[in-house]
Design a protein around this motif. Sequence first.
Motif: not given
Length: 183
Positions: A16-44
């Motif tokens: 799930p490269l899109e979720a990874w990109r969102r996670f690495t490109e997020s710049d606010t704590p809120d976006l980072i947290d959402r992207a982190r959760k989405q990446l974990a969900t997509d990987c799982t």
Amino acid sequence: HLPGDHLDVAVDSKFPLEAWRRFTESDTPDLIDRARKQLATDCTRHIRDIANKYLIPGETHEVALMFLPSEAIYAELHARFSQVVERGCSDRVMIVSPTTFMATLHTMKAVLRDAAMREQATLILDEVGKIGDDVRRLDERIARLQTHYNGGQEMLRQARISTEKITNRANKIDQLDLDEDPV
């Protein structure tokens, strides 16, 4: 494909490269947290899909590999997403990177070879046990034969004594001076 009679190992290289990109490109704590959760969900979800699609009893090896496209992603998952790595282990999907991919395959091969050697060792020990039984039976038979042989020797010794006595008596008779004319 592992050598010998072993089943094929499924290797999935979709990630799930899109979720990874969102996670690495997020710049606010809120976006980072959402992207982190989405990446974990997509990987799982991806791990679950790999397990459901590729782990087929009797057709594929009991463990599948999820290939990650970079060492950075691999390191990040292991450092910050331990629940994803644990889910992979529990679903028998090993997460591998370009560096760990071949090492994992070689380890799997070595484990299978070791198991085969242990199985062969069990067969060898079984055969050695059977050889031990055969040697014990042979020893018993030789002991019985020795008893018969010793008995036969004793019978030959006694027969020899009898023939010597008979020969001695015959010699005594031959030595008698019998006058044929007794007057």
